[in-house]
Design a protein around this motif. Sequence first.
Motif, mmCIF file in Angstrom:
data_model
loop_
_atom_site.group_PDB
_atom_site.id
_atom_site.type_symbol
_atom_site.label_atom_id
_atom_site.label_comp_id
_atom_site.label_asym_id
_atom_site.label_seq_id
_atom_site.Cartn_x
_atom_site.Cartn_y
_atom_site.Cartn_z
ATOM 1 N N UNK A 49 0.491 -8.546 -4.446
ATOM 2 C CA UNK A 49 -0.659 -7.996 -4.747
ATOM 3 C C UNK A 49 -0.608 -6.528 -4.027
ATOM 4 N N UNK A 50 -1.916 -5.946 -4.077
ATOM 5 C CA UNK A 50 -2.026 -4.436 -3.994
ATOM 6 C C UNK A 50 -3.270 -4.202 -2.734
ATOM 7 N N UNK A 51 -2.803 -3.689 -1.775
ATOM 8 C CA UNK A 51 -3.895 -3.341 -0.595
ATOM 9 C C UNK A 51 -4.384 -1.937 -1.314
ATOM 10 N N UNK A 62 -4.963 0.875 7.935
ATOM 11 C CA UNK A 62 -3.720 0.144 7.214
ATOM 12 C C UNK A 62 -2.906 -0.465 8.446
ATOM 13 N N UNK A 63 -2.665 0.243 9.535
ATOM 14 C CA UNK A 63 -1.904 -0.269 10.721
ATOM 15 C C UNK A 63 -2.784 -1.504 11.216
ATOM 16 N N UNK A 64 -4.100 -1.439 11.447
ATOM 17 C CA UNK A 64 -4.705 -2.438 12.004
ATOM 18 C C UNK A 64 -4.702 -3.731 11.098
ATOM 19 N N UNK A 65 -4.759 -3.635 9.715
ATOM 20 C CA UNK A 65 -4.743 -4.656 8.835
ATOM 21 C C UNK A 65 -3.223 -5.156 9.101
ATOM 22 N N UNK A 66 -2.188 -4.393 9.059
ATOM 23 C CA UNK A 66 -0.954 -5.120 9.245
ATOM 24 C C UNK A 66 -0.784 -6.067 10.335
ATOM 25 N N UNK A 67 -1.418 -5.511 11.597
ATOM 26 C CA UNK A 67 -1.037 -6.122 12.842
ATOM 27 C C UNK A 67 -1.977 -7.689 12.460
ATOM 28 N N UNK A 68 -3.189 -7.483 11.815
ATOM 29 C CA UNK A 68 -4.118 -8.671 11.766
ATOM 30 C C UNK A 68 -3.161 -9.750 11.013
ATOM 31 N N UNK A 116 0.999 -0.980 0.081
ATOM 32 C CA UNK A 116 0.067 0.029 0.149
ATOM 33 C C UNK A 116 1.072 1.335 0.041
ATOM 34 N N UNK A 117 0.879 2.166 -0.961
ATOM 35 C CA UNK A 117 1.406 3.277 -0.967
ATOM 36 C C UNK A 117 0.456 4.588 -1.616
ATOM 37 N N UNK A 118 0.577 5.621 -0.572
ATOM 38 C CA UNK A 118 -0.425 6.587 -0.797
ATOM 39 C C UNK A 118 -0.452 7.481 0.403
ATOM 40 N N UNK A 119 -1.118 8.803 0.125
ATOM 41 C CA UNK A 119 -1.205 9.564 1.021
ATOM 42 C C UNK A 119 -2.175 9.159 2.355
#
Length: 300
Positions: free
Chosen positions: A198-200, A153-159, A142-145
């Motif tokens: 893949x892309x988030x 995004x951080x929650x998804x990362x932790x999961x 995932x890249x973006x503002x």
Amino acid sequence: MNDNFYSNTLLVAKNAHLYFFDSLKGIDVISGRRLVHLTKNEIGRKKLFHYQLIIFLDSGFKVNYPSVIKEFTQAKMILFFWNHLTQKYLNLLEASRKIGLIDSYYSFDPIEAKKYELYHNSTFYTPCVQLPSQLPDYDLFFGGNDKGRGKFADAILDKCANLDVSILLYIINGEKGYKNEGYLPYPKFLEFLVKSNGILEIMQENQTGLTLRTMESIFFKKKLVTTNKAIKHYLFYHPDNIFILGEDSIDNLSQFLKRDYYPIEYEKIKLFESKNWFERFSSVENELLNIEYHDSLLDY
């Protein structure tokens, strides 16, 4: 753009060299600032007179642009919203309509087009590089503002850490777009993309239209993990390629990423190609463009 005429169509963007714009064929691309500069000299005014269609992208558009150029061109002028219609863009739409110089207004999102009485044309894309084949270094990128998406995004990362799914996050802050500190030029962004399976995609609140991330997933055959629940109504949707957060069980994400990418028929993606996109502005405007999605999308 130099002093030669390449096309009868002009695309006016915030920056002529953003994203894949340098790879566009059959259409001239210019910044708004450069557009105003064309009115200052004879060669520039001759260029403006040459164009038959001028498409303004919402990002970077100023409501005085049509007024500045109107005496130098007979071109049909279109304002195309390829961003989610937040209040900022709704204000822009209202101000432009009051001036009354834009001939037609379009949205990339058929749902928002219907809601705000705009014409619809799809989003668009041109693959600007041939991504090399290589084993991925991580599962999702995932890249973006930030735009309020950082915490999610951080929650998804932790999961995903508990699912043996690796994610690379590149999030920057600020409201200046490509002028933000840490902004990734598009070729650099694609270097990260090629290393990912893949892309988030994390949508802004109430956003349903197809984004640049969606286009990259289609044209580069990358898996897409998205919060866009409306995406299942599009003809290119396939559960082997697109994982919908909030609908598909997160426990199945690892298995989804291991499945092969399902090949999508060219007929289902060709309308997103840039050359087909700008040609559609010359078609009959009161015809609903529903060749990219199922009718159920408009009831979403």
